[in-house]
Design a protein around this motif. Structure first.
Motif, PDB file in Angstrom:
ATOM      1  N   PRO A 153     -92.576  -5.074  -3.809  1.00  0.00           N
ATOM      2  CA  PRO A 153     -93.780  -5.287  -3.005  1.00  0.00           C
ATOM      3  C   PRO A 153     -94.537  -3.978  -2.770  1.00  0.00           C
ATOM      4  O   PRO A 153     -93.945  -2.964  -2.399  1.00  0.00           O
ATOM      5  CB  PRO A 153     -93.229  -5.847  -1.691  1.00  0.00           C
ATOM      6  CG  PRO A 153     -91.960  -6.519  -2.081  1.00  0.00           C
ATOM      7  CD  PRO A 153     -91.375  -5.664  -3.164  1.00  0.00           C
ATOM      8  N   ASN A 180     -93.789 -13.801  -2.518  1.00  0.00           N
ATOM      9  CA  ASN A 180     -93.507 -12.731  -1.555  1.00  0.00           C
ATOM     10  C   ASN A 180     -92.010 -12.438  -1.444  1.00  0.00           C
ATOM     11  O   ASN A 180     -91.574 -11.743  -0.537  1.00  0.00           O
ATOM     12  CB  ASN A 180     -94.036 -13.116  -0.168  1.00  0.00           C
ATOM     13  CG  ASN A 180     -93.296 -14.312   0.444  1.00  0.00           C
ATOM     14  OD1 ASN A 180     -92.417 -14.908  -0.182  1.00  0.00           O
ATOM     15  ND2 ASN A 180     -93.651 -14.682   1.655  1.00  0.00           N
ATOM     16  N   SER A 226    -100.399 -13.039  -3.834  1.00  0.00           N
ATOM     17  CA  SER A 226     -99.120 -12.412  -3.483  1.00  0.00           C
ATOM     18  C   SER A 226     -99.288 -11.506  -2.265  1.00  0.00           C
ATOM     19  O   SER A 226     -98.443 -11.506  -1.355  1.00  0.00           O
ATOM     20  CB  SER A 226     -98.573 -11.609  -4.666  1.00  0.00           C
ATOM     21  OG  SER A 226     -98.210 -12.460  -5.740  1.00  0.00           O
ATOM     22  N   MET A 230     -97.425 -11.935   1.311  1.00  0.00           N
ATOM     23  CA  MET A 230     -96.654 -10.848   1.917  1.00  0.00           C
ATOM     24  C   MET A 230     -97.177 -10.497   3.306  1.00  0.00           C
ATOM     25  O   MET A 230     -96.405 -10.135   4.192  1.00  0.00           O
ATOM     26  CB  MET A 230     -96.649  -9.632   0.994  1.00  0.00           C
ATOM     27  CG  MET A 230     -95.801  -9.838  -0.258  1.00  0.00           C
ATOM     28  SD  MET A 230     -95.560  -8.358  -1.278  1.00  0.00           S
ATOM     29  CE  MET A 230     -97.197  -8.150  -1.980  1.00  0.00           C
TER      30      MET A 230
END
Length: 245
Positions: A153, A180, A226, A230
């Motif tokens: 991430p 995520n 994404s 997140m």
């Protein structure tokens, strides 16, 4: 305590993979047996993650059921399990070396996964399409990880042009998939954190989009979604990139 539970969990899921793979080995005589075996394993891993670590999993969007290319964000082993559990007949584009990995290789081969050598991708895809056409292989959802590897991430790796080539060669629609999961189940290390792990299937990109436009649309959609997923877990990808942490 969470770290210790995570360690036990990691040891367990890989030990169970070996035991389950051996017990179900006779089912490799038929692709449906291999698919059932892998499906039960994926479902078990997701259940164990929920009850032992507090990692819940959720699929958003419409999981594809027909012949498509799924171009997915890849952050850890968890997104593989979620995608496999969500669609009826996943086939992964994989490095040819993995076909020789114990258990994983044998089951992947029977599922119809596509092992590719650098420079010979077109031959592998052509064979897969020919096998489906003549009934030697079942149609399914062809999964490719467009960045070519697991990406943590907030890190950035370019999207590889091979996704566009496979999209063109198959003539299938492409379903982007965002996630995520790396915030809860990282690509490295032992600690798994509780929370809601999401894979979201986005609107399909129809066949026939020009290569550069296709790649731009794919990357923009997957990265934006994404990052949004997140953020639901309190992670700001843009701030992470800006700070270099």
């Amino acid at each position: 305590m969470q770290w210790l539970k995570s360690l036990i969990f990691v040891i367990y899921i890989y030990a169970f993979m070996a035991v389950w793979g051996i017990l179900c080995f006779p089912l490799l005589l038929h692709p449906k047996g291999a698919r059932w075996t892998c499906g039960r394993y994926a479902a078990h891993v997701l259940w164990m993650a929920r009850v032992t670590l507090g990692i819940r999993s959720e699929v958003r969007g419409t999981a594809p059921t027909g012949q498509v290319v799924i171009a997915a964000k890849h952050q850890s082993f968890l997104d593989i399990m979620i995608i496999y559990n969500a669609v009826p007949s996943a086939k992964f584009i994989m490095k040819r070396e993995l076909i020789y990995t114990p258990f994983i290789g044998q089951y992947a081969w029977r599922l119809g996964c596509v092992p590719v050598n650098r420079g010979k991708r077109g031959q592998a895809i052509a064979k897969m399409l020919a096998d489906v056409k003549k009934g030697a292989a079942e149609p399914g959802q062809l999964v490719i990880y467009s960045q070519g590897t697991r990406v943590a991430p907030g890190d950035y790796k370019p999207y590889k042009i091979g996704t566009a080539a496979i999209y063109k060669e198959t003539g299938f629609p492409c379903v982007p998939a965002a996630t995520n999961v790396g915030l809860l189940w990282p690509r490295k290390g032992i600690l798994r954190k509780p929370g809601l792990a999401v894979v979201e299937f986005l609107d399909p990109i129809p066949p026939g989009v020009e290569k550069s436009a296709f790649m731009a649309q794919l990357e923009t959609q997957v990265e934006a979604k994404s990052n949004e997923l997140m953020q639901e877990l309190g992670f700001d990808a843009q701030s992470h990139i800006a700070s270099g942490t």
